[in-house]
Design an enzyme around this catalytic site. Structure first.
Site, PDB file in Angstrom:
ATOM      1  N   ASP A 193     -56.320  19.066 -28.576  1.00 44.80           N
ATOM      2  CA  ASP A 193     -55.604  18.772 -29.821  1.00 44.80           C
ATOM      3  C   ASP A 193     -56.420  19.405 -30.957  1.00 44.80           C
ATOM      4  O   ASP A 193     -57.380  20.129 -30.704  1.00 44.80           O
ATOM      5  CB  ASP A 193     -55.449  17.248 -30.015  1.00 44.80           C
ATOM      6  CG  ASP A 193     -56.752  16.564 -30.410  1.00 44.80           C
ATOM      7  OD1 ASP A 193     -57.843  17.161 -30.202  1.00 44.80           O
ATOM      8  OD2 ASP A 193     -56.704  15.427 -30.928  1.00 44.80           O
ATOM      9  N   TYR A 224     -50.292  18.340 -24.280  1.00 47.44           N
ATOM     10  CA  TYR A 224     -51.383  17.488 -24.750  1.00 47.44           C
ATOM     11  C   TYR A 224     -51.134  16.014 -24.395  1.00 47.44           C
ATOM     12  O   TYR A 224     -51.989  15.349 -23.814  1.00 47.44           O
ATOM     13  CB  TYR A 224     -51.584  17.630 -26.279  1.00 47.44           C
ATOM     14  CG  TYR A 224     -52.373  16.475 -26.806  1.00 47.44           C
ATOM     15  CD1 TYR A 224     -53.752  16.403 -26.581  1.00 47.44           C
ATOM     16  CD2 TYR A 224     -51.754  15.386 -27.410  1.00 47.44           C
ATOM     17  CE1 TYR A 224     -54.479  15.296 -26.958  1.00 47.44           C
ATOM     18  CE2 TYR A 224     -52.468  14.273 -27.791  1.00 47.44           C
ATOM     19  CZ  TYR A 224     -53.832  14.232 -27.564  1.00 47.44           C
ATOM     20  OH  TYR A 224     -54.545  13.123 -27.921  1.00 47.44           O
ATOM     21  N   GLU A 228     -50.355   7.771 -28.397  1.00 44.21           N
ATOM     22  CA  GLU A 228     -50.481   9.229 -28.524  1.00 44.21           C
ATOM     23  C   GLU A 228     -49.328   9.826 -29.339  1.00 44.21           C
ATOM     24  O   GLU A 228     -49.530  10.749 -30.121  1.00 44.21           O
ATOM     25  CB  GLU A 228     -50.549   9.889 -27.139  1.00 44.21           C
ATOM     26  CG  GLU A 228     -51.853   9.608 -26.380  1.00 44.21           C
ATOM     27  CD  GLU A 228     -53.096  10.151 -27.077  1.00 44.21           C
ATOM     28  OE1 GLU A 228     -52.977  10.943 -28.032  1.00 44.21           O
ATOM     29  OE2 GLU A 228     -54.209   9.776 -26.668  1.00 44.21           O
TER      30      GLU A 228
END
Length: 419
Positions: free
Chosen positions: A166, A148, A64
């Site tokens: 996102d 996020y 991520e």
């Protein structure tokens, strides 16, 4: 009941998901599509195969962070090398920042790698090697983990039923619900988080979130979305509007039925029928990148084995490209004549090295343009061959002589590789 004064009115129903049967159908359709069409990505394979929750969370976390601001195709290779080198949090916590920067070189936004490593050290030293188990704690306890990333780790690794927002999710939700207000504004972002949290599938939250992002990345793309292939097209208000909308351009307020709606496009920017679905999302105008020029000098000497060596110096530990290595460089004022640029660079090298560098000795090689997200940077490149050994004062800046091969293995930016 009347709302207390000053409370913003709730957005009208057309912009929300309020029908439980529609939410159920959307979840089923999206997950069925994902199961059949998802891309085979190394972090997905790792997360699916890993039984240890901490190792699984670490594998997701690294992916991520790398995927922030960087394309999937670029990340795959970096990710595989990273996980091979540091398969666990504990391994990463023992690495040096120099090693992290060397592996990260070329991915950009270098502070990401630095914070990842700082956070790994913190988990090992302060949290007994155990990753926080909820989105809330991940965000609170780990440097560089925002809302996020925390939601992604918690839903994918721990099955927490929390949504994520996102860029891909913003686009999908704005189209599904004709949200035309500026999608970068905090008020709209908050609404989208509420929506993502309401939609996320309770039994498969990680897969649902990845499916929503995958949809935005592969089908509901910015410019030419593949609406015919979309598994949730029957839930898409932008598509319905495109197919059955009124022929005359009317402000969106007509559609929503509420004046001054906080989620409609401003009345001054009505629906453009030629854009169809891509009317959404609306973004604020992009700031122009600032323009900068930098003088760079490639100092070259014959190494002990006859191969040429080049001098590189380390950048300061904060700011742009923090801690990376580069050829000696100096910011130049805009509009400096070529002669003046050369003199400024020679002065800089003289002050720095104590060698009698003369402007005439610098050979102009050419210019290299590199676009950072917020800076349009031009490097004006000179070269200077040197006889004999010279050393820099280490108090000024760490420096070292490297061969071409060593240069490419060092933590240098893409811009310097171009130079």
């Amino acid at each position: 009941a009347a709302l207390p004064a000053g409370t913003p009115a709730p957005p009208p129903a057309p912009h929300l998901f309020s029908d439980p049967s529609e939410i159920g159908a959307l979840r089923r359709n999206l997950l069925a599509w994902y199961d059949g069409c998802k891309r085979d990505l190394p972090w997905r394979t790792l997360a699916a195969a890993e039984t240890d929750a901490d190792r699984r969370a670490y594998a997701v976390w690294v992916s991520e962070i790398m995927l922030q601001q960087t394309q999937v195709a670029t990340v795959i290779d970096y990710y595989n090398r990273w996980m091979q080198k540091w398969p666990t949090l504990q391994a990463l916590a023992q690495a040096s920042l120099e090693e992290v920067n060397e592996l990260w070189a070329g991915l950009g936004y270098y502070s990401r790698g630095k914070r990842l490593q700082e956070a790994a050290k913190k988990v090992v030293s302060e949290l007994a090697g155990q990753m926080p188990r909820t989105a809330e704690d991940l965000q609170k306890l780990l440097p560089g983990v925002g809302r996020y990333t925390a939601g992604a780790i918690a839903s994918i690794s721990y099955g927490q039923a929390t949504g994520v927002v996102d860029g891909n999710v913003i686009r999908v939700l704005c189209r599904l619900r004709c949200i035309g207000a500026d999608s970068s504004s905090p008020a709209v972002i908050d609404r989208l988080w509420d929506m993502a949290n309401a939609l996320v599938d309770r039994s498969r939250p990680g897969d649902f979130n990845q499916a929503l992002m995958e949809l935005g990345a592969t089908v509901c793309v910015p410019k030419a979305p593949l609406c015919g292939e979309c598994p949730v097209k029957q839930h898409c208000r932008a598509r319905r509007r495109k197919l059955f909308g009124k022929p005359t351009p009317v402000p969106d307020v007509e559609d929503c039925g509420v004046g001054g709606c906080p989620l409609c496009p401003p009345a001054t920017e009505p629906w453009d029928s030629s854009l169809g679905v891509t009317n959404f999302p609306r973004k604020a105008a992009k700031k122009q990148p600032r323009v900068a020029r930098t003088g760079t000098c490639v100092l070259e000497r014959r190494g002990c084995h006859g191969a040429p060596e080049y001098l590189i110096v380390q950048r300061p530990s904060s700011g742009l490209l923090a801690g990376l290595w580069e050829f000696p460089s100096l910011p130049l004022d805009q509009g400096l004549q070529e002669e003046k640029q050369r003199e400024a660079l020679a002065d800089h090298l003289r002050a720095w090295t104590g060698w009698p560098v003369v402007a005439g000795g610098l050979r102009f090689v050419g210019e290299v343009v590199h676009i950072f997200s917020h800076i349009h940077q031009t490097y004006v490149v000179y070269s200077l061959p040197l006889d004999g050994d010279v050393t820099l004062d280490p108090a000024l800046s760490p420096s070292r002589w490297v061969t071409e091969e060593e240069f490419h293995a060092s933590a240098v930016s893409t811009a310097m590789k171009k130079v």
